[in-house]
Design a protein around this motif. Structure first.
Motif, mmCIF file in Angstrom:
data_model
loop_
_atom_site.group_PDB
_atom_site.id
_atom_site.type_symbol
_atom_site.label_atom_id
_atom_site.label_comp_id
_atom_site.label_asym_id
_atom_site.label_seq_id
_atom_site.Cartn_x
_atom_site.Cartn_y
_atom_site.Cartn_z
ATOM 1 N N VAL A 88 46.690 37.217 47.754
ATOM 2 C CA VAL A 88 47.101 37.400 46.351
ATOM 3 C C VAL A 88 48.371 36.616 46.067
ATOM 4 O O VAL A 88 48.553 36.060 44.973
ATOM 5 N N ASN A 91 47.141 33.221 45.517
ATOM 6 C CA ASN A 91 46.267 33.101 44.351
ATOM 7 C C ASN A 91 46.265 34.426 43.567
ATOM 8 O O ASN A 91 45.395 35.278 43.780
ATOM 9 N N PRO A 92 47.199 34.633 42.640
ATOM 10 C CA PRO A 92 47.309 35.880 41.865
ATOM 11 C C PRO A 92 46.059 36.214 41.059
ATOM 12 O O PRO A 92 45.836 37.377 40.710
ATOM 13 N N LYS A 93 45.230 35.212 40.797
ATOM 14 C CA LYS A 93 44.027 35.452 40.006
ATOM 15 C C LYS A 93 43.056 36.397 40.726
ATOM 16 O O LYS A 93 42.221 37.047 40.093
ATOM 17 N N LEU A 94 43.158 36.457 42.047
ATOM 18 C CA LEU A 94 42.270 37.339 42.811
ATOM 19 C C LEU A 94 42.418 38.785 42.356
ATOM 20 O O LEU A 94 41.440 39.532 42.292
ATOM 21 N N SER A 96 43.533 39.835 39.312
ATOM 22 C CA SER A 96 43.032 40.019 37.945
ATOM 23 C C SER A 96 41.504 40.006 37.932
ATOM 24 O O SER A 96 40.882 40.682 37.102
ATOM 25 N N GLU A 97 40.900 39.284 38.858
ATOM 26 C CA GLU A 97 39.438 39.228 38.941
ATOM 27 C C GLU A 97 38.868 40.508 39.553
ATOM 28 O O GLU A 97 37.745 40.903 39.244
ATOM 29 N N TYR A 169 50.419 42.531 40.121
ATOM 30 C CA TYR A 169 50.926 41.576 41.112
ATOM 31 C C TYR A 169 52.245 42.051 41.717
ATOM 32 O O TYR A 169 52.434 42.007 42.943
#
Length: 205
Positions: A88, A91-94, A96-97, A169
């Motif tokens: 995370v 890649n912080p998007k993990l 939110s996904e 996050y």
């Protein structure tokens, strides 16, 4: 006139030896009977105590092995959480996904305390085991597993629930996976292993 003198059997030659021999044989038979009776009872009592001791030791060792296994599973989940934390961070998007990314990595232990209660509250258990050092090692492992549950599992879950599952996050980055949970987990598991693998435990029989 011939007078016949009657000699009692007890005064005849050899009759005293026969009586003594009979008395000694009776005494020996009685002694053997007593020894067999009480000796057999003592042997059966010792055998029963040994069986009880064996069953108690096996029950305790199984409980300790199960406790350490659960702690190791908990440790694996914490390490999995740390890997997710690193992913995370990259890649912080993990997050939110998948807001529930950390749910599967929540540590879990469910110790059965029945054996511990029997061991800790019944003085006859210690007498049955007949070994103070063994009892001290077992007590220490039970103390360590309580500490593991309180300082790692319970503390993590309190933080997890307070943050509603580490969905943000900032919340994920604030979890001290490596510096606190995994570090302490490794120490406690190592101490439990050291106490459990003392030669006394395995040479107890």
């Amino acid at each position: 006139m011939n007078v016949k003198v009657h000699t009692p059997k007890s005064l005849k030659m050899g009759s005293g030896m026969a009586t003594l021999k009979q008395f000694l044989m009776s005494l020996v038979a009685t002694t053997i009977s007593i020894v067999l009776t009480f000796g057999t009872a003592a042997w059966l009592d010792d055998k029963k105590k040994e069986e009880a001791r064996h069953e108690m030791v096996m029950m305790i060792l199984y409980d300790l092995a199960s406790s350490i296994e659960q702690a190791e599973q908990c440790d694996s989940l914490l390490r999995e959480g740390f890997k997710l934390q690193l992913e995370v961070a990259k890649n912080p998007k993990l997050l939110s996904e998948n807001p529930f990314l950390f749910v599967k990595s929540a540590p879990y232990v469910n110790y059965t305390e029945t054996v511990e209660r029997i061991f800790s509250t019944n003085i006859e258990t210690i007498n049955t085991l007949g070994n103070v050092l063994f009892a001290e090692n077992v007590s220490e492992i039970y103390r360590l597993r309580r500490q593991y549950k309180q300082d790692i599992r319970d503390k993590y879950m309190e933080e997890f629930e307070r943050a509603e599952g580490f969905k943000q996050y900032e919340q994920v980055m604030a979890v001290p996976f490596a510096s606190e949970y995994i570090y302490l987990s490794g120490i406690l598991i190592s101490e439990m292993y050291n106490k459990r693998t003392v030669p006394l435990l395995y040479n107890y029989f």
